[in-house]
Design a protein around this motif. Structure first.
Motif, mmCIF file in Angstrom:
data_model
loop_
_atom_site.group_PDB
_atom_site.id
_atom_site.type_symbol
_atom_site.label_atom_id
_atom_site.label_comp_id
_atom_site.label_asym_id
_atom_site.label_seq_id
_atom_site.Cartn_x
_atom_site.Cartn_y
_atom_site.Cartn_z
ATOM 1 N N GLN A 1 -36.053 -12.407 -29.861
ATOM 2 C CA GLN A 1 -37.330 -13.013 -30.249
ATOM 3 C C GLN A 1 -37.153 -14.038 -31.120
ATOM 4 O OE1 GLN A 1 -40.379 -12.342 -28.911
ATOM 5 N NE2 GLN A 1 -39.451 -10.912 -27.655
ATOM 6 N N VAL A 2 -37.986 -15.120 -30.945
ATOM 7 C CA VAL A 2 -38.199 -16.180 -31.550
ATOM 8 C C VAL A 2 -39.711 -16.508 -32.160
ATOM 9 C CG1 VAL A 2 -38.272 -18.694 -31.633
ATOM 10 C CG2 VAL A 2 -36.436 -17.521 -30.216
ATOM 11 N N GLN A 3 -39.600 -16.800 -33.609
ATOM 12 C CA GLN A 3 -40.949 -16.889 -33.958
ATOM 13 C C GLN A 3 -41.225 -18.540 -34.676
ATOM 14 O OE1 GLN A 3 -38.907 -14.395 -35.450
ATOM 15 N NE2 GLN A 3 -39.537 -13.180 -33.758
ATOM 16 N N LEU A 4 -42.229 -19.005 -34.102
ATOM 17 C CA LEU A 4 -42.630 -20.257 -34.693
ATOM 18 C C LEU A 4 -43.911 -20.296 -35.114
ATOM 19 C CD1 LEU A 4 -42.046 -21.670 -30.985
ATOM 20 C CD2 LEU A 4 -40.449 -21.725 -32.913
ATOM 21 N N VAL A 5 -43.944 -21.128 -36.464
ATOM 22 C CA VAL A 5 -44.958 -21.069 -37.420
ATOM 23 C C VAL A 5 -45.131 -22.417 -37.571
ATOM 24 C CG1 VAL A 5 -45.958 -20.265 -39.574
ATOM 25 C CG2 VAL A 5 -44.764 -18.914 -38.339
ATOM 26 N N GLU A 6 -46.704 -23.069 -37.150
ATOM 27 C CA GLU A 6 -46.902 -24.490 -37.700
ATOM 28 C C GLU A 6 -47.568 -24.731 -38.775
ATOM 29 O OE1 GLU A 6 -47.761 -23.802 -33.149
ATOM 30 O OE2 GLU A 6 -48.188 -22.626 -34.692
ATOM 31 N N SER A 7 -47.561 -25.601 -39.341
ATOM 32 C CA SER A 7 -48.468 -25.892 -40.597
ATOM 33 C C SER A 7 -48.663 -27.552 -40.727
ATOM 34 C CB SER A 7 -47.654 -25.626 -41.999
ATOM 35 O OG SER A 7 -46.491 -26.097 -41.948
ATOM 36 N N GLY A 8 -49.531 -28.076 -41.526
ATOM 37 C CA GLY A 8 -49.940 -29.176 -41.769
ATOM 38 C C GLY A 8 -50.965 -29.954 -41.130
ATOM 39 N N GLY A 9 -51.773 -29.194 -40.307
ATOM 40 C CA GLY A 9 -52.858 -29.586 -39.804
ATOM 41 C C GLY A 9 -54.141 -29.706 -40.762
ATOM 42 N N GLY A 10 -55.170 -30.506 -40.196
ATOM 43 C CA GLY A 10 -56.305 -30.804 -41.455
ATOM 44 C C GLY A 10 -57.201 -31.720 -40.728
ATOM 45 N N TYR B 1 -52.735 -28.345 -32.122
ATOM 46 C CA TYR B 1 -51.475 -28.496 -31.707
ATOM 47 C C TYR B 1 -50.495 -27.343 -31.944
ATOM 48 C CZ TYR B 1 -52.706 -33.439 -31.851
ATOM 49 O OH TYR B 1 -53.219 -34.564 -31.611
ATOM 50 N N TYR B 2 -49.670 -27.261 -30.947
ATOM 51 C CA TYR B 2 -48.841 -26.115 -30.649
ATOM 52 C C TYR B 2 -47.556 -26.402 -30.656
ATOM 53 C CZ TYR B 2 -53.161 -23.752 -29.677
ATOM 54 O OH TYR B 2 -54.360 -23.292 -29.620
ATOM 55 N N CYS B 3 -46.590 -25.844 -31.236
ATOM 56 C CA CYS B 3 -45.140 -25.707 -31.269
ATOM 57 C C CYS B 3 -44.596 -24.973 -30.061
ATOM 58 C CB CYS B 3 -44.445 -25.420 -32.741
ATOM 59 S SG CYS B 3 -42.450 -25.625 -32.692
ATOM 60 N N ALA B 4 -43.371 -25.403 -29.528
ATOM 61 C CA ALA B 4 -42.804 -24.540 -28.422
ATOM 62 C C ALA B 4 -41.507 -24.685 -28.354
ATOM 63 C CB ALA B 4 -43.563 -24.975 -27.283
ATOM 64 N N ALA B 5 -40.774 -23.772 -27.705
ATOM 65 C CA ALA B 5 -39.342 -23.587 -27.729
ATOM 66 C C ALA B 5 -38.956 -23.159 -26.023
ATOM 67 C CB ALA B 5 -38.669 -22.677 -28.366
ATOM 68 N N THR B 6 -38.053 -23.593 -25.598
ATOM 69 C CA THR B 6 -37.685 -23.421 -24.394
ATOM 70 C C THR B 6 -36.138 -23.547 -24.026
ATOM 71 O OG1 THR B 6 -38.250 -23.654 -21.992
ATOM 72 C CG2 THR B 6 -37.830 -25.640 -23.385
ATOM 73 N N ARG B 7 -35.688 -22.864 -23.204
ATOM 74 C CA ARG B 7 -34.232 -22.827 -22.662
ATOM 75 C C ARG B 7 -34.194 -23.172 -21.220
ATOM 76 N NH1 ARG B 7 -30.674 -17.993 -24.860
ATOM 77 N NH2 ARG B 7 -32.605 -16.704 -24.458
ATOM 78 N N ILE C 1 -33.018 -17.854 -32.869
ATOM 79 C CA ILE C 1 -33.086 -19.420 -32.221
ATOM 80 C C ILE C 1 -31.804 -19.957 -32.012
ATOM 81 C CG2 ILE C 1 -33.604 -20.177 -34.664
ATOM 82 C CD1 ILE C 1 -35.448 -21.468 -31.546
ATOM 83 N N PHE C 2 -31.521 -20.431 -31.073
ATOM 84 C CA PHE C 2 -30.030 -21.149 -30.889
ATOM 85 C C PHE C 2 -30.048 -22.428 -30.756
ATOM 86 C CE2 PHE C 2 -28.274 -16.972 -30.684
ATOM 87 C CZ PHE C 2 -29.089 -16.226 -30.096
ATOM 88 N N SER C 3 -29.017 -23.106 -30.641
ATOM 89 C CA SER C 3 -29.013 -24.492 -30.347
ATOM 90 C C SER C 3 -29.186 -24.856 -28.941
ATOM 91 C CB SER C 3 -27.536 -25.069 -30.886
ATOM 92 O OG SER C 3 -26.464 -24.531 -30.053
ATOM 93 N N THR C 4 -29.159 -23.836 -28.226
ATOM 94 C CA THR C 4 -29.378 -24.391 -26.649
ATOM 95 C C THR C 4 -31.027 -24.377 -26.531
ATOM 96 O OG1 THR C 4 -29.575 -21.818 -26.355
ATOM 97 C CG2 THR C 4 -27.470 -23.241 -25.779
#
Length: 126
Positions: free
Chosen positions: A1-10, A94-100, A28-31
């Motif tokens: 599992q991968v967890q993504l936590v965004e911050s900085g909005g306003g 705004y959403y952060c995302a990860a994909t392989r 989370i891997f370099s791939t």
């Protein structure tokens, strides 16, 4: 599992700059290719930018090219989205995302995403 936590909005004014952060943890891997999407009320989630784990390859949607910059700090496992010359139409979640399942050149659709962050709200006033 991968967890993504965004911050900085306003809440900012038109013309201002803002930097969003996305902290990645877990397996989370370099791939992985990391991306940013946004979703305005009543609209679909759309692609903004993508970067590979080394930071050597990036890609942008035409709508933000030249105003937004994606970057990555491998040591901190953190992806950034630097936004400048913000406009009221940039108001969105705004959403952060990860994909392989894609590389930086082919990553453009929410359906290609393996993991999402919870989102951070950006509101640009005129």
């Amino acid at each position: 599992q991968v967890q993504l936590v965004e911050s900085g909005g306003g809440l900012v004014q038109a013309g201002d700059s803002l930097r969003l952060s996305c902290a990645a943890s877990g397996r989370i891997f370099s791939t992985y290719v990391m991306g940013w999407f946004r979703q305005a009320p009543g609209k679909e989630r759309v692609f903004l930018a993508a970067i590979n784990w080394s930071g050597g390859s990036t890609n942008y949607a035409d709508s933000v090219k030249g105003r937004f910059t994606i970057s990555i700090d491998n040591y901190k496992n953190t992806v950034y989205l630097q936004m400048s010359s913000l406009k009221p139409e940039d108001t969105a979640g705004y959403y952060c995302a990860a994909t392989r399942r894609a590389n930086t050149r082919t990553y453009y659709a929410p359906s290609q995403t393996d993991y999402w962050g919870q989102g951070t709200q950006v509101t640009v006033s005129s």
